[in-house]
Scaffold this motif. Structure first.
Motif, PDB file in Angstrom:
ATOM      1  N   ASP A  13       0.774  -1.243   0.134  1.00 26.08           N
ATOM      2  CA  ASP A  13      -0.101  -0.058   0.166  1.00 26.08           C
ATOM      3  C   ASP A  13       0.861   1.384   0.058  1.00 26.08           C
ATOM      4  O   ASP A  13       0.638   2.203   0.699  1.00 26.08           O
ATOM      5  CB  ASP A  13      -0.808   0.108   1.232  1.00 26.08           C
ATOM      6  N   ARG A  14       1.628   1.235  -0.832  1.00 31.04           N
ATOM      7  CA  ARG A  14       2.801   2.429  -1.072  1.00 31.04           C
ATOM      8  C   ARG A  14       3.798   2.353   0.207  1.00 31.04           C
ATOM      9  O   ARG A  14       4.528   3.604   0.091  1.00 31.04           O
ATOM     10  CB  ARG A  14       2.092   3.805  -1.351  1.00 31.04           C
ATOM     11  N   MET A  15       3.693   1.579   1.142  1.00 26.30           N
ATOM     12  CA  MET A  15       4.633   1.817   2.426  1.00 26.30           C
ATOM     13  C   MET A  15       5.841   1.367   2.070  1.00 26.30           C
ATOM     14  O   MET A  15       6.660   1.926   2.347  1.00 26.30           O
ATOM     15  CB  MET A  15       4.076   1.014   3.530  1.00 26.30           C
ATOM     16  N   ASP A  16       6.117   0.598   0.895  1.00 28.50           N
ATOM     17  CA  ASP A  16       7.645   0.347   0.564  1.00 28.50           C
ATOM     18  C   ASP A  16       8.215   1.665  -0.088  1.00 28.50           C
ATOM     19  O   ASP A  16       9.242   1.770  -0.049  1.00 28.50           O
ATOM     20  CB  ASP A  16       7.353  -0.901  -0.395  1.00 28.50           C
ATOM     21  N   LEU A  17       7.579   2.178  -0.766  1.00 31.45           N
ATOM     22  CA  LEU A  17       8.067   3.541  -1.600  1.00 31.45           C
ATOM     23  C   LEU A  17       8.355   4.538  -0.380  1.00 31.45           C
ATOM     24  O   LEU A  17       9.479   5.155  -0.376  1.00 31.45           O
ATOM     25  CB  LEU A  17       7.077   4.005  -2.589  1.00 31.45           C
ATOM     26  N   ILE A  18       7.230   4.701   0.666  1.00 27.54           N
ATOM     27  CA  ILE A  18       7.712   5.680   1.531  1.00 27.54           C
ATOM     28  C   ILE A  18       8.900   5.229   2.407  1.00 27.54           C
ATOM     29  O   ILE A  18       9.644   5.768   2.831  1.00 27.54           O
ATOM     30  CB  ILE A  18       6.422   5.876   2.322  1.00 27.54           C
ATOM     31  N   LEU A  19       8.894   3.932   2.854  1.00 23.92           N
ATOM     32  CA  LEU A  19      10.313   3.275   3.192  1.00 23.92           C
ATOM     33  C   LEU A  19      11.721   3.671   2.651  1.00 23.92           C
ATOM     34  O   LEU A  19      12.520   3.953   3.318  1.00 23.92           O
ATOM     35  CB  LEU A  19       9.885   1.821   3.686  1.00 23.92           C
TER      36      LEU A  19
END
Length: 395
Positions: free
Chosen positions: A272-278
């Motif tokens: 849920d886009r958390m990987d990109l934010i991480l």
């Protein structure tokens, strides 16, 4: 040499993460998918394939350019992809580990057999009588044995409520196998890792806030990587027992009386886009690192910061649909500086889309995150941003 990426839908993780990362590495990509018509034309090499069948994946790769690696970031495709990688002699996850992580009953059995944790659990096949769960402690949780995104996952207070929920799920999905297990109360956290099969690095951790029961929708996450050393040791031991030490892994757990009790293990990057934010938070090419371990490179060659030393805070909030209907107005993609924090907003549902409320992550309309020096600056920026923007749903 080519990277083969198995996928179902064109997710942000693939479009904004893995494809640009492979391009930076100079590695051509073939996307293998059972839904080729749903992929945008910017993805040049999309090949139709029954990606849930390892034999079909192997056969398709055999007829294409020589593979350098085969990987997936889909919950549903980890086992067939791991089997294909092993057959082709490529680095990859142990298919037994992917199966243990995907199948929630196997997860519980493996940890119990290793003497690490025992959770009262009952399996319900499509034709099993719900009465077999009568001896479980209530409240309990019922969920698909191989479910994702909190779909058909409910807190139930007694056998009557369990019976009603099971009937409701079976009416929609008569073939589904379920598990019913004791409810694990406690603060919900994540433990995110990257491994090369020998070394395992912690890439971060989040404190998760859920919406109201009986569903388990994640509404917000705060950067919270610091955990007591015994808890980290406990988590590592449980991942070792499952065999989850290669590639990316996203583990959800609750802290209960000073110990980590696993909710589930998603053997891929946080979603849920958390990987990109991480990746943004750590300031590392995270997707490139995942590809590189699948190419057989050592984790030691990939500089990763200690998450506890990252001098920034991030809070992520999901804008959820409050009712069924058509999304008629919503902001698009936004990046801006607001006070002492940097804001990012990405739509997860297109304007004009009509959807029913599901009580799952599929209700997300957008993901908004703020990066700042401290939690207070981040919270102020998010409140200001959300007050200035609207997501309108018409019945």
């Amino acid at each position: 040499m080519r990277l083969y990426l198995t996928a179902l839908n064109p997710t942000d993780s693939v479009l904004d993460g893995f494809l640009p990362a492979a391009a930076r590495l100079g590695l051509p990509v073939t996307v293998l998918t059972d839904q080729p018509a749903g992929w945008p034309p910017v993805v040049a090499d999309v090949t139709g394939c029954d990606v849930r069948d390892a034999r079909a994946v192997i056969d398709t790769i055999h007829h294409g350019p020589r593979p350098a690696a085969v990987l997936s970031n889909s919950d549903h495709l980890q086992t067939p992809t791991a089997l294909a990688a092993e057959y082709l002699g490529l680095p990859g996850k142990d298919w037994r580990a992917t199966l243990r992580c995907k199948d929630k009953r196997l997860t519980r059995r493996t940890l119990a057999d290793a003497g690490l944790d025992t959770v009262a659990t009952v399996s319900l096949g499509p034709d099993d009588d719900v009465a077999v769960a009568a001896a479980l402690p209530f409240p309990a949780v019922v969920k698909p044995r191989e479910g994702v995104a909190s779909e058909d996952t409910y807190l139930v207070t007694d056998l009557a409520e369990l019976t009603a929920r099971v009937a409701e799920v079976r009416a929609r999905r008569p073939e589904v196998s379920l598990v019913v297990e004791e409810y694990l109360a406690g603060e919900l956290h994540t433990f995110d890792t990257l491994g090369d099969g020998s070394a395992l690095a912690v890439t971060g951790g989040w404190h998760t806030a859920l919406g109201p029961p009986p569903s388990f929708v994640e509404e917000s996450l705060d950067w919270s990587p610091a955990l007591p050393a015994p808890v980290v040791a406990d988590l590592r031991a449980q991942l070792d027992a499952l065999g989850a030490g290669f590639g990316a892994c996203h583990t959800e757990f609750v802290l209960q009386e000073g110990r980590a009790r696993l909710i589930e293990v998603n053997y891929r990057l946080i979603g849920d886009r958390m990987d990109l934010i991480l990746a943004e938070l750590l300031e590392v090419p995270l997707f490139e690192y995942v590809i590189r371990v699948h190419l057989g490179e050592s984790l030691a060659a990939m500089p990763l910061p200690d998450p506890n030393t990252v001098p920034r805070h991030v809070r992520v909030e999901y804008v959820c649909a409050g009712r069924s209907g058509t999304l008629v107005a919503a902001p698009g993609a936004i990046d801006l500086q607001l006070g002492d924090a940097r804001i990012g907003c990405r739509p997860l549902r297109k304007v004009g889309t009509t959807s029913a409320v599901t009580g799952t992550n599929r209700d997300y309309l957008a993901v908004v995150h703020a990066v700042g020096a401290d939690p207070e600056a981040v919270a102020v920026a998010l409140r200001s941003f959300r007050a200035a923007h609207r997501w309108d749903i018409a019945a």
